[in-house]
Design an enzyme around this catalytic site. Structure first.
Site, PDB file in Angstrom:
ATOM      1  N   ARG A 159       0.854  -1.188   0.000  1.00 17.04           N
ATOM      2  CA  ARG A 159       0.000   0.000   0.000  1.00 17.04           C
ATOM      3  C   ARG A 159       0.888   1.236   0.000  1.00 17.04           C
ATOM      4  NH1 ARG A 159      -2.676  -4.417   2.145  1.00 17.04           N
ATOM      5  NH2 ARG A 159      -4.529  -4.779   0.869  1.00 17.04           N
ATOM      6  N   ASP A 188       0.331  -7.502  -3.399  1.00 16.41           N
ATOM      7  CA  ASP A 188      -1.097  -7.336  -3.109  1.00 16.41           C
ATOM      8  C   ASP A 188      -1.752  -6.676  -4.312  1.00 16.41           C
ATOM      9  OD1 ASP A 188      -3.615  -6.991  -1.621  1.00 16.41           O
ATOM     10  OD2 ASP A 188      -2.365  -7.352   0.137  1.00 16.41           O
ATOM     11  N   HIS A 261      -6.158 -11.180  -3.721  1.00 14.10           N
ATOM     12  CA  HIS A 261      -5.204 -10.068  -3.569  1.00 14.10           C
ATOM     13  C   HIS A 261      -4.167 -10.065  -4.704  1.00 14.10           C
ATOM     14  CE1 HIS A 261      -6.422  -8.288   0.281  1.00 14.10           C
ATOM     15  NE2 HIS A 261      -6.777  -9.502   0.631  1.00 14.10           N
ATOM     16  N   GLU A 328      -9.040 -13.663   2.184  1.00 15.85           N
ATOM     17  CA  GLU A 328     -10.038 -12.844   1.487  1.00 15.85           C
ATOM     18  C   GLU A 328     -10.113 -13.113  -0.017  1.00 15.85           C
ATOM     19  OE1 GLU A 328     -10.219  -8.832   4.107  1.00 15.85           O
ATOM     20  OE2 GLU A 328      -8.439  -9.017   2.867  1.00 15.85           O
ATOM     21  N   TYR A 419      -3.764  -5.465  15.233  1.00 16.73           N
ATOM     22  CA  TYR A 419      -3.637  -4.708  13.980  1.00 16.73           C
ATOM     23  C   TYR A 419      -3.247  -3.279  14.344  1.00 16.73           C
ATOM     24  CZ  TYR A 419      -5.102  -8.074  10.446  1.00 16.73           C
ATOM     25  OH  TYR A 419      -5.144  -9.140   9.575  1.00 16.73           O
ATOM     26  N   ASP A 421      -2.794  -0.864  12.432  1.00 16.95           N
ATOM     27  CA  ASP A 421      -3.321   0.192  11.554  1.00 16.95           C
ATOM     28  C   ASP A 421      -4.577   0.823  12.169  1.00 16.95           C
ATOM     29  OD1 ASP A 421      -4.814  -2.156  11.203  1.00 16.95           O
ATOM     30  OD2 ASP A 421      -5.008  -1.926   9.024  1.00 16.95           O
ATOM     31  N   GLU A 472      -2.149   1.277   4.399  1.00 16.89           N
ATOM     32  CA  GLU A 472      -3.006   2.128   3.585  1.00 16.89           C
ATOM     33  C   GLU A 472      -2.905   3.600   4.026  1.00 16.89           C
ATOM     34  OE1 GLU A 472      -3.900  -0.809   4.750  1.00 16.89           O
ATOM     35  OE2 GLU A 472      -5.221  -1.869   3.353  1.00 16.89           O
TER      36      GLU A 472
HETATM   37  C1  ACM Z   1      -5.910  -9.783   6.402  1.00 18.72           C
HETATM   38  O1  ACM Z   1      -6.056  -8.852   7.204  1.00 18.72           O
HETATM   39  N1  ACM Z   1      -6.626  -9.854   5.293  1.00 18.72           N
HETATM   40  C2  ACM Z   1      -4.907 -10.814   6.639  1.00 18.72           C
END
Ligand code: ACM
Length: 526
Positions: A159, A188, A261, A328, A419, A421, A472
């Site tokens: 990102r 990604d 991704h 995802e 996380y 972020d 991001e």
């Molecule tokens: C993730 O946060 N998609 C690993």
């Protein structure tokens, strides 16, 4: 239990003196015993004798002493030197074990592994009290090792990409916090960040996006910056990072995220997608917007691509584990694609979950055939994947139990609270973040092995934890620093794991770490 002289500590604190010896160390040590008698005193130059087993760590020792204490280390062969770094094979267990013995003008740091000695060096530079250019170490024995074998910090360089010098600094952060793994998220939807010889369009096309989202995707109107952005690390740069990490005993685990991704891959090689006639561009927005981000199609071209790419990756990276992503992956594109349906029918694949497993098993098989082991995000455990695969659980404890019950070993990286972020404060949203709220105390107090896992008899399946740093909303390295500190310091003590005490952690944070962040030129959340 830690055997600090409580009476001595009480006297020191009552007299207003700053704390002594191992009481200063972050993460808190497992065993320490304060001894009687005289300790060690150093000036601005210290002679050190380093056993041959640790000769590759000399540059690191010099760097850390200079940086943390302003002391120059002169290496000598004299085994009677005031400072010794000694190989001691008795310390082979527990893993990463080190010992520091401080006596009268004699400090011996011993270990049986590079990781152990590096942990010892990092503890040692936190010990001295400085007065007028003299450094005082009280007589003490420290015997220390981590509770968890996997202690990681991740960085998304897709990102946003960061200079090579920052990647090394990040490895220094990992080292200083006695973590042992750098998870390098290299590919990604928004870019491909590793030089690739076999598929050069991954760099000429896949490493660059034409512009980048400003703000959140849900904002209206959606705004873009209109600026081309990108780049990648060359093979030589990657080798430089790997050598730097090796000196510090840090494992670098590269991640190539498949089969979802993959938009940057598909932008470069549309024939690998379920819609080869579409002109795909490298993603300019953030998030998992499945209607936009196509996935790899199950065909010969894709499987040849994956085999070749992972072979090239493995030739470059020496890590035991290779991360193959697996998170995802939208099933939508496969459901819509007649050729995918044909492939599934021909190969007896009953649904799209099974197709994801097919991809993962194929790549995992290739990777194992090349002599390595596989890690993936928890989604790869949806199907019947070989349970020697390590699972990174980014969901909740329920998911950890489910995965452990299937027989997998688990690395805990839950979105809440690992996380980094997410915001660190609810009231002070001074700088844009993705969403969420993961304050430092939640990082510190999170139990890697919650009661539910213990009750299910699965505690041994949790081998450690990791914080993930998705970038991001971290366009520059100063913002990364701001988002990780002080949370990474809390993570380190959590994962070291034995003597946790949040009040005492806060004392050490304020008294020692803030000054250190400042010395490192690193911004941090106050
Ligand atoms: C993730 O946060 N998609 C690993």
């Amino acid at each position: 239990m830690k055997k600090i002289g409580l009476f001595l500590m009480a006297c020191l604190l009552a007299s207003g003196a700053s704390s002594q010896g191992s009481e200063k160390i972050i993460p808190a040590v497992v065993h320490a015993e304060i001894l009687h008698g005289k300790g060690t005193e150093w000036g601005k130059e210290v002679e050190a004798c380093v056993d041959d087993e640790f000769s590759n760590q000399i540059a690191f020792i010099k760097q850390l002493f200079q940086q943390e204490l302003n002391i120059s280390i002169n290496v000598t062969n004299n085994r009677k030197a005031t400072l010794r770094f000694e190989y001691d094979k008795k310390l082979i267990t527990p893993a990463e074990h080190y010992n520091i013995a401080i006596g009268f003008n004699q400090v011996v740091v011993s270990a049986a592994s590079v990781r152990g000695i590096v942990n010892g060096i990092v503890s040692l530079v936190q010990l001295p009290n400085e007065r007028d250019g003299r450094y005082f170490l009280q007589p003490e024995n420290i015997n220390d090792y981590p509770a968890y074998s996997y202690r990681g910090l991740h960085l998304d360089v897709v990102r946003h990409i960061f200079p090579l010098e920052y990647i090394k600094k990040y490895i220094d952060y990992i080292t200083f916090h006695k973590l042992n793994t750098f998870h390098w998220h290299l590919t990604d939807d928004q870019g491909w960040r590793m030089e690739v010889l076999s598929y050069p369009k991954l760099n000429s096309i896949g490493s660059w996006r034409d512009q980048t989202l400003i703000g959140h995707f849900k904002d209206t109107p959606i705004k873009y910056d209109g600026t081309r952005y990108g780049g990648f690390y060359t093979r030589d740069q990657i080798k430089e990072v790997l050598a730097y990490a090796k000196e510090r005993g840090i494992e670098v685990i590269p991640e190539i995220d498949i089969p979802g991704h993959s938009r940057a891959t598909i932008a470069a090689y549309p024939e690998l997608s379920t819609k080869p006639d579409t002109t795909w561009n490298v993603a300019q927005t953030w998030g998992m917007y499945n209607r936009q981000n196509n996935v790899l199609a199950p065909n010969d071209a894709s499987f040849t691509f994956l085999n070749t790419i992972f072979k090239e990756l493995i030739e470059l990276f020496p890590s035991t584990y290779i991360h193959i992503g697996g998170d995802e992956c939208s099933k939508l594109w496969w459901k819509q694609d007649p050729k995918t349906k044909e492939f599934m029918k021909a190969n007896g694949i009953k649904d799209e979950v099974a197709l994801q497993t097919y991809f993962i098993e194929k790549v995992a098989g290739d990777v194992k055939g090349m002599g390595r082991k596989v890690i993936g995000w928890h989604e790869i455990a949806e199907g019947k994947v070989d349970t020697t695969t390590l699972i990174m659980n980014w969901a909740d404890d329920k998911k950890a139990i489910e995965v452990a019950q299937k027989g997998f070993s688990v690395i805990q990286t839950p979105g809440k609270p690992f996380y980094f972020d997410h915001y660190q404060s609810l009231t002070n949203k001074d700088s844009l973040a993705i969403h969420g709220f993961n304050p430092v105390d939640s990082v510190y107090n999170y139990s890697l092995v919650p009661a539910s896992i213990r009750k299910a008899g699965l505690a041994h399946k949790v081998i450690g934890g990791q914080a993930n740093v998705w970038t991001e909303y971290m366009g520059y390295s100063t913002k990364v620093d701001y988002m990780i500190f002080p949370r990474v310091t809390a993570l380190a003590e959590n994962l070291w794991g034995t003597n946790k005490n949040y009040a005492d952690f806060q004392r050490r944070l304020k008294e020692y770490m803030y000054k250190r962040y400042e010395r490192w030129g690193s911004s941090y959340f106050h």
